[in-house]
Design a protein around this motif. Sequence first.
Motif, mmCIF file in Angstrom:
data_model
loop_
_atom_site.group_PDB
_atom_site.id
_atom_site.type_symbol
_atom_site.label_atom_id
_atom_site.label_comp_id
_atom_site.label_asym_id
_atom_site.label_seq_id
_atom_site.Cartn_x
_atom_site.Cartn_y
_atom_site.Cartn_z
ATOM 1 N N ASP A 113 0.819 -1.213 0.000
ATOM 2 C CA ASP A 113 0.000 0.000 0.000
ATOM 3 C C ASP A 113 0.851 1.259 0.000
ATOM 4 O O ASP A 113 0.401 2.300 -0.473
ATOM 5 C CB ASP A 113 -0.910 0.000 1.245
ATOM 6 N N LEU A 114 2.047 1.154 0.566
ATOM 7 C CA LEU A 114 2.921 2.317 0.716
ATOM 8 C C LEU A 114 4.358 1.891 0.442
ATOM 9 O O LEU A 114 4.841 0.905 1.016
ATOM 10 C CB LEU A 114 2.785 2.857 2.147
ATOM 11 N N VAL A 115 5.025 2.620 -0.456
ATOM 12 C CA VAL A 115 6.402 2.308 -0.864
ATOM 13 C C VAL A 115 7.251 3.496 -0.424
ATOM 14 O O VAL A 115 7.071 4.610 -0.931
ATOM 15 C CB VAL A 115 6.472 2.101 -2.394
ATOM 16 N N VAL A 116 8.138 3.271 0.549
ATOM 17 C CA VAL A 116 8.807 4.375 1.236
ATOM 18 C C VAL A 116 10.289 4.416 0.870
ATOM 19 O O VAL A 116 11.066 3.545 1.282
ATOM 20 C CB VAL A 116 8.626 4.231 2.767
ATOM 21 N N ALA A 117 10.665 5.441 0.103
ATOM 22 C CA ALA A 117 12.044 5.577 -0.376
ATOM 23 C C ALA A 117 12.895 6.338 0.628
ATOM 24 O O ALA A 117 12.422 7.222 1.333
ATOM 25 C CB ALA A 117 12.036 6.330 -1.712
ATOM 26 N N MET A 118 14.172 5.974 0.668
ATOM 27 C CA MET A 118 15.100 6.637 1.590
ATOM 28 C C MET A 118 15.653 7.936 1.019
ATOM 29 O O MET A 118 15.848 8.895 1.753
ATOM 30 C CB MET A 118 16.274 5.701 1.923
ATOM 31 N N ASP A 119 15.946 7.959 -0.290
ATOM 32 C CA ASP A 119 16.523 9.186 -0.855
ATOM 33 C C ASP A 119 15.937 9.450 -2.244
ATOM 34 O O ASP A 119 15.137 8.662 -2.773
ATOM 35 C CB ASP A 119 18.066 9.135 -0.856
ATOM 36 N N ASP A 120 16.378 10.588 -2.809
ATOM 37 C CA ASP A 120 15.802 11.010 -4.085
ATOM 38 C C ASP A 120 16.126 10.048 -5.214
ATOM 39 O O ASP A 120 15.328 9.891 -6.142
ATOM 40 C CB ASP A 120 16.319 12.414 -4.459
ATOM 41 N N SER A 121 17.294 9.408 -5.160
ATOM 42 C CA SER A 121 17.601 8.504 -6.264
ATOM 43 C C SER A 121 16.745 7.234 -6.176
ATOM 44 O O SER A 121 16.301 6.716 -7.199
ATOM 45 C CB SER A 121 19.103 8.199 -6.350
ATOM 46 N N ASN A 122 16.446 6.766 -4.971
ATOM 47 C CA ASN A 122 15.504 5.643 -4.824
ATOM 48 C C ASN A 122 14.128 6.054 -5.344
ATOM 49 O O ASN A 122 13.448 5.289 -6.028
ATOM 50 C CB ASN A 122 15.315 5.197 -3.366
ATOM 51 N N LEU A 123 13.746 7.285 -5.001
ATOM 52 C CA LEU A 123 12.432 7.788 -5.416
ATOM 53 C C LEU A 123 12.326 7.813 -6.942
ATOM 54 O O LEU A 123 11.321 7.364 -7.519
ATOM 55 C CB LEU A 123 12.256 9.198 -4.842
ATOM 56 N N LEU A 139 12.123 4.284 -8.354
ATOM 57 C CA LEU A 139 10.803 3.701 -8.117
ATOM 58 C C LEU A 139 9.757 4.311 -9.051
ATOM 59 O O LEU A 139 8.928 3.586 -9.612
ATOM 60 C CB LEU A 139 10.390 3.903 -6.656
ATOM 61 N N ARG A 140 9.829 5.631 -9.223
ATOM 62 C CA ARG A 140 8.845 6.282 -10.111
ATOM 63 C C ARG A 140 8.973 5.763 -11.523
ATOM 64 O O ARG A 140 7.979 5.600 -12.222
ATOM 65 C CB ARG A 140 9.032 7.797 -10.080
ATOM 66 N N ARG A 141 10.220 5.502 -11.948
ATOM 67 C CA ARG A 141 10.428 5.012 -13.305
ATOM 68 C C ARG A 141 9.840 3.629 -13.513
ATOM 69 O O ARG A 141 9.389 3.299 -14.601
ATOM 70 C CB ARG A 141 11.933 4.918 -13.588
ATOM 71 N N MET A 142 9.886 2.797 -12.486
ATOM 72 C CA MET A 142 9.393 1.419 -12.695
ATOM 73 C C MET A 142 7.921 1.250 -12.299
ATOM 74 O O MET A 142 7.334 0.198 -12.562
ATOM 75 C CB MET A 142 10.285 0.402 -11.975
ATOM 76 N N ALA A 143 7.324 2.287 -11.705
ATOM 77 C CA ALA A 143 5.948 2.141 -11.210
ATOM 78 C C ALA A 143 4.933 2.182 -12.346
ATOM 79 O O ALA A 143 5.027 3.028 -13.226
ATOM 80 C CB ALA A 143 5.630 3.261 -10.227
ATOM 81 N N ARG A 152 6.560 7.431 -1.434
ATOM 82 C CA ARG A 152 6.849 8.602 -0.595
ATOM 83 C C ARG A 152 8.298 8.547 -0.108
ATOM 84 O O ARG A 152 8.864 7.465 0.025
ATOM 85 C CB ARG A 152 5.984 8.572 0.674
ATOM 86 N N LEU A 153 8.850 9.704 0.222
ATOM 87 C CA LEU A 153 10.142 9.755 0.920
ATOM 88 C C LEU A 153 9.903 9.577 2.418
ATOM 89 O O LEU A 153 8.998 10.206 2.981
ATOM 90 C CB LEU A 153 10.812 11.105 0.704
ATOM 91 N N LEU A 154 10.735 8.753 3.066
ATOM 92 C CA LEU A 154 10.527 8.496 4.498
ATOM 93 C C LEU A 154 10.495 9.793 5.307
ATOM 94 O O LEU A 154 9.615 9.985 6.154
ATOM 95 C CB LEU A 154 11.638 7.576 5.038
ATOM 96 N N LEU A 155 11.461 10.677 5.063
ATOM 97 C CA LEU A 155 11.551 11.853 5.934
ATOM 98 C C LEU A 155 10.423 12.846 5.691
ATOM 99 O O LEU A 155 10.230 13.767 6.489
ATOM 100 C CB LEU A 155 12.921 12.528 5.811
ATOM 101 N N SER A 156 9.649 12.647 4.627
ATOM 102 C CA SER A 156 8.503 13.534 4.400
ATOM 103 C C SER A 156 7.426 13.339 5.468
ATOM 104 O O SER A 156 6.551 14.197 5.637
ATOM 105 C CB SER A 156 7.910 13.301 3.006
ATOM 106 N N PHE A 157 7.477 12.232 6.187
ATOM 107 C CA PHE A 157 6.501 11.991 7.255
ATOM 108 C C PHE A 157 6.865 12.732 8.537
ATOM 109 O O PHE A 157 6.049 12.849 9.434
ATOM 110 C CB PHE A 157 6.378 10.489 7.561
ATOM 111 N N ASP A 158 8.137 13.175 8.628
ATOM 112 C CA ASP A 158 8.631 13.764 9.866
ATOM 113 C C ASP A 158 8.663 15.282 9.734
ATOM 114 O O ASP A 158 9.546 15.831 9.085
ATOM 115 C CB ASP A 158 10.036 13.227 10.150
#
Length: 157
Positions: free
Chosen positions: A84-94, A97-101, A110-116
């Motif tokens: 349900d939720l795919v949480v990336a650690m940094d911008d390159s992971n993001l 992930l966006r490219r393969m989604a 989402r970026l993990l730190l965006s929750f904090d």
Amino acid sequence: MPYRIVFVCLGNICRSPIAEIVMRRLVRTAGLEDRIAVESGGTGDWHLGEPADPRTLDVLRRNGYDGSAHRARQFTPQWFDEHDLVVAMDDSNLTALRRMAPPDARDKIRLLLSFDPDAAQSEVPDPYYGGADGFDDVLAMIEQACRALLEQVKTEL
Ligand code: 4NP
């Protein structure tokens, strides 16, 4: 069906295993282990099947966690269906992930730190080429962000 979270970094031997183990403890402590499932994966394939990095295991152990059961896995596009939720650690992971989604899965990422709301930066930095200090910093950031993430997810159960 539980709410399914997957944390994603590059190698799945440092940051995302830490996030998985920290989040699983928070979920268990909250009594929500039947309602929230937590996994991790890497976008890269270099370390598949390997245990977490020794520095990951060490920082976890020093802080009362056990990462010894972890084995690295690779995030594949099918995982979007399974979470349900795919949480990336940094911008390159993001970006990876966006490219393969599939288009209809992009809003699960989402970026993990965006929750904090108190995070001093937007990314969990890659600690792989640094020293042990980097791992302490990464664990602290992840613990703080995972507490905020759990509060957010509770509202969606
Ligand atoms: P992680 O760290 O993405 O936090 O697991 C890394 C692990 C391995 C590599 C890079 C980052 N590597 O280049 O092999």
